[in-house]
Scaffold this motif. Structure first.
Motif, PDB file in Angstrom:
ATOM      1  N   ASN A 198      33.982 100.400   9.278  1.00 59.35           N
ATOM      2  CA  ASN A 198      34.870 100.739  10.385  1.00 59.35           C
ATOM      3  C   ASN A 198      36.239 100.137  10.133  1.00 59.35           C
ATOM      4  O   ASN A 198      36.342  98.972   9.752  1.00 59.35           O
ATOM      5  N   TYR A 200      39.800  99.604  12.211  1.00 54.95           N
ATOM      6  CA  TYR A 200      40.509  99.714  13.481  1.00 54.95           C
ATOM      7  C   TYR A 200      41.934  99.202  13.258  1.00 54.95           C
ATOM      8  O   TYR A 200      42.157  97.980  13.255  1.00 54.95           O
ATOM      9  N   LEU A 212      35.235 101.591  19.385  1.00 51.73           N
ATOM     10  CA  LEU A 212      33.917 102.229  19.490  1.00 51.73           C
ATOM     11  C   LEU A 212      33.502 102.104  20.939  1.00 51.73           C
ATOM     12  O   LEU A 212      33.598 101.017  21.519  1.00 51.73           O
ATOM     13  N   HIS A 215      27.548 101.739  23.129  1.00 52.00           N
ATOM     14  CA  HIS A 215      26.409 102.409  22.503  1.00 52.00           C
ATOM     15  C   HIS A 215      25.373 101.365  22.102  1.00 52.00           C
ATOM     16  O   HIS A 215      25.673 100.180  22.015  1.00 52.00           O
ATOM     17  N   ASP A 217      22.619 100.841  18.821  1.00 44.77           N
ATOM     18  CA  ASP A 217      22.425 101.404  17.481  1.00 44.77           C
ATOM     19  C   ASP A 217      21.050 102.075  17.393  1.00 44.77           C
ATOM     20  O   ASP A 217      20.044 101.494  17.782  1.00 44.77           O
ATOM     21  N   LEU A 224      26.143  93.104  10.399  1.00 47.73           N
ATOM     22  CA  LEU A 224      27.578  93.371  10.438  1.00 47.73           C
ATOM     23  C   LEU A 224      28.375  92.159   9.955  1.00 47.73           C
ATOM     24  O   LEU A 224      28.077  91.024  10.325  1.00 47.73           O
ATOM     25  N   LEU A 232      34.336  92.681  18.673  1.00 49.20           N
ATOM     26  CA  LEU A 232      32.993  93.124  19.074  1.00 49.20           C
ATOM     27  C   LEU A 232      32.615  92.513  20.428  1.00 49.20           C
ATOM     28  O   LEU A 232      32.768  91.315  20.637  1.00 49.20           O
ATOM     29  N   HIS A 271      26.776  97.709  23.011  1.00 49.10           N
ATOM     30  CA  HIS A 271      27.958  96.977  22.566  1.00 49.10           C
ATOM     31  C   HIS A 271      29.092  97.954  22.316  1.00 49.10           C
ATOM     32  O   HIS A 271      28.875  99.180  22.355  1.00 49.10           O
ATOM     33  N   ALA A 273      33.465  98.182  20.446  1.00 51.46           N
ATOM     34  CA  ALA A 273      34.522  97.473  19.719  1.00 51.46           C
ATOM     35  C   ALA A 273      35.856  97.743  20.389  1.00 51.46           C
ATOM     36  O   ALA A 273      36.182  98.904  20.687  1.00 51.46           O
ATOM     37  N   ARG A 281      41.663  95.532  11.903  1.00 58.27           N
ATOM     38  CA  ARG A 281      40.335  94.924  11.839  1.00 58.27           C
ATOM     39  C   ARG A 281      39.407  95.859  11.073  1.00 58.27           C
ATOM     40  O   ARG A 281      39.385  97.061  11.348  1.00 58.27           O
ATOM     41  N   THR A 283      35.362  96.221   9.672  1.00 57.02           N
ATOM     42  CA  THR A 283      34.010  95.658   9.720  1.00 57.02           C
ATOM     43  C   THR A 283      33.114  96.415   8.745  1.00 57.02           C
ATOM     44  O   THR A 283      33.273  97.623   8.528  1.00 57.02           O
ATOM     45  N   VAL A 285      29.321  97.411   8.055  1.00 56.44           N
ATOM     46  CA  VAL A 285      28.074  97.478   8.798  1.00 56.44           C
ATOM     47  C   VAL A 285      26.989  98.093   7.913  1.00 56.44           C
ATOM     48  O   VAL A 285      27.201  99.133   7.286  1.00 56.44           O
ATOM     49  N   PHE A 287      23.193  99.559   8.137  1.00 55.64           N
ATOM     50  CA  PHE A 287      22.104  99.981   9.015  1.00 55.64           C
ATOM     51  C   PHE A 287      20.846 100.184   8.176  1.00 55.64           C
ATOM     52  O   PHE A 287      20.868 100.965   7.224  1.00 55.64           O
TER      53      PHE A 287
HETATM   54  C1  OGA Z   1      28.720  99.949  14.793  1.00 56.69           C
HETATM   55  C2  OGA Z   1      29.315  98.850  15.591  1.00 56.69           C
HETATM   56  C3  OGA Z   1      30.996  97.138  15.832  1.00 56.69           C
HETATM   57  C4  OGA Z   1      32.228  96.607  15.190  1.00 56.69           C
HETATM   58  O1  OGA Z   1      29.305 100.266  13.727  1.00 56.69           O
HETATM   59  O2  OGA Z   1      27.685 100.493  15.219  1.00 56.69           O
HETATM   60  O3  OGA Z   1      28.826  98.587  16.659  1.00 56.69           O
HETATM   61  O4  OGA Z   1      32.682  95.545  15.628  1.00 56.69           O
HETATM   62  N1  OGA Z   1      30.392  98.207  15.109  1.00 56.69           N
HETATM   63  O5  OGA Z   1      32.742  97.256  14.267  1.00 56.69           O
END
Ligand code: OGA
Ligand code: NI
Length: 340
Positions: A198, A200, A212, A215, A217, A224, A232, A271, A273, A281, A283, A285, A287
């Motif tokens: 991600n 941002y 974000l 949601h 996951d 993460l 977050l 959660h 973002a 920023r 991140t 992630v 999964f």
């Molecule tokens: C995600 C998520 C949070 C973040 O990718 O599902 O919740 O801080 N990311 O990027």
């Protein structure tokens, strides 16, 4: 192409109207408290202590942070640097990977897009770009990943392997904590792994938009890396709480599949973002997903004398419903909950 936030936002002082969220979804300008209670797990402690702490954290919060996790800090730094560089590449390179509607490109495994899953149809966009690709088994997928920056495949490849190992270690501890037979989280339940980066960018008005939206996951377990930049937030007891960025720590989050397998003992917390106005920023992630045809259902040994609270389903069918419900956690649980 001009859709990618990282392509056009650098010269913008004003948040475009189609990034302004409805009042009840906006983060607003009020302070969200940093949560002091999100458990911090030190993996150098004894096994029985970590099992207990992880179980408690997964029941109460659905989130925890981990230090002394065994993944080298240099690798985390190198990976973070290379994914940040990716988003600073020239637009014409990124254009080759960009797709306006990722759901329309099921055969393209490596996707660069912006906002959520349906930019073309949504009224309000998220303030984020996203690069995602499968990564397990590595040999099968690495050739579909970006070739630039030159070190991308090397660092992200090493990182994805190490984070996979770490995730399986977390699952092993959770398995023990739940009293499941050893090895319960085997190749079927952990057969997939997706890396999602991600990005941002700095945002002219973080109070009005989201990186974000809320949601949970849909996978099994999420790991993460959020570097040093805050953004977050988790939703707990009707309130948003900030997750403090701890450099080099991993944030671990229980996915909805784990909530269901544990018959609701573990929480998959919602959660989101938020953005900020001073720095970009990024991140990383990872999964862990079940293989598409895997049947998911409450594990019999988590039931004790309780009846199963969820009906069995195939993981791939869950994902379809998730797309329809736009990640609304309560709506998802309603679909699979066994009504008394
Ligand atoms: C995600 C998520 C949070 C973040 O990718 O599902 O919740 O801080 N990311 O990027
Ligand atoms: Ni998430």
């Amino acid at each position: 192409m001009a859709n990618l936030v990282s392509s056009w936002s650098k010269t913008t002082q004003i948040l475009p109207e189609n990034y302004i969220f409805p009042v009840d979804e906006r983060p607003g300008s009020g302070e969200v408290p940093l949560c002091q209670n999100i458990p911090l797990i030190d993996l150098s402690a004894t096994r029985s202590q970590t099992v207990q702490e992880i179980l408690h954290a997964s029941q109460e919060f659905g989130f925890f942070q981990v230090i002394h996790h065994g993944v080298s800090e240099d690798l985390i730094d190198d990976t973070m640097k290379v994914v940040q560089e990716f988003f600073n590449l020239p637009d014409d390179y990124k254009e080759k990977l960009y797709s306006i509607d990722p759901t329309k490109l099921p055969t393209r495994s490596c996707r660069l897009y912006t906002s959520g899953s349906s930019y073309a149809y949504e009224k309000i966009h998220l303030w984020r770009d996203n690069l995602r690709h499968p990564c397990h088994p590595l040999d099968k997928w690495v050739h579909s990943w970006p070739q630039e920056p030159a070190k991308y495949r090397d660092f992200v490849g090493k990182y994805s392997l190490e984070v996979r190992e770490f995730s399986l270690r977390m699952l092993d501890l959770i398995c023990e904590g739940l009293g499941l037979e050893p090895g319960y989280f085997g190749e079927e339940l952990t057969g997939g792994q997706l890396m999602s980066i991600n990005h941002y960018p700095r945002c002219p008005d973080p109070s009005l938009t989201l990186g974000l939206s809320k949601h949970a996951d849909p996978n099994l377990i999420t790991v993460l890396s959020q570097g040093r930049v805050y953004g977050l937030q988790i939703f707990k007891d009707g309130q948003w709480l900030g997750v403090e960025p701890l450099h080099h720590a991993f944030v671990v989050n229980i996915g909805q599949q784990l909530q269901i397998i544990s018959n609701g003992r573990l929480r998959s917390a919602e959660h989101r973002a938020v953005t900020n106005s001073t720095e970009d920023r990024t991140t990383i992630v990872s999964f862990i997903n079940p293989s598409p045809d895997t049947i998911i259902e409450p594990a019999t040994s988590t039931l004790d004398s309780n009846a199963p609270r969820f009906r069995p389903f195939k993981f791939k069918d869950f994902l379809k419903v998730y797309e329809e419900k736009k990640g609304d956690a309560e709506a998802m649980i309603e679909v699979y909950k066994i009504k008394p």
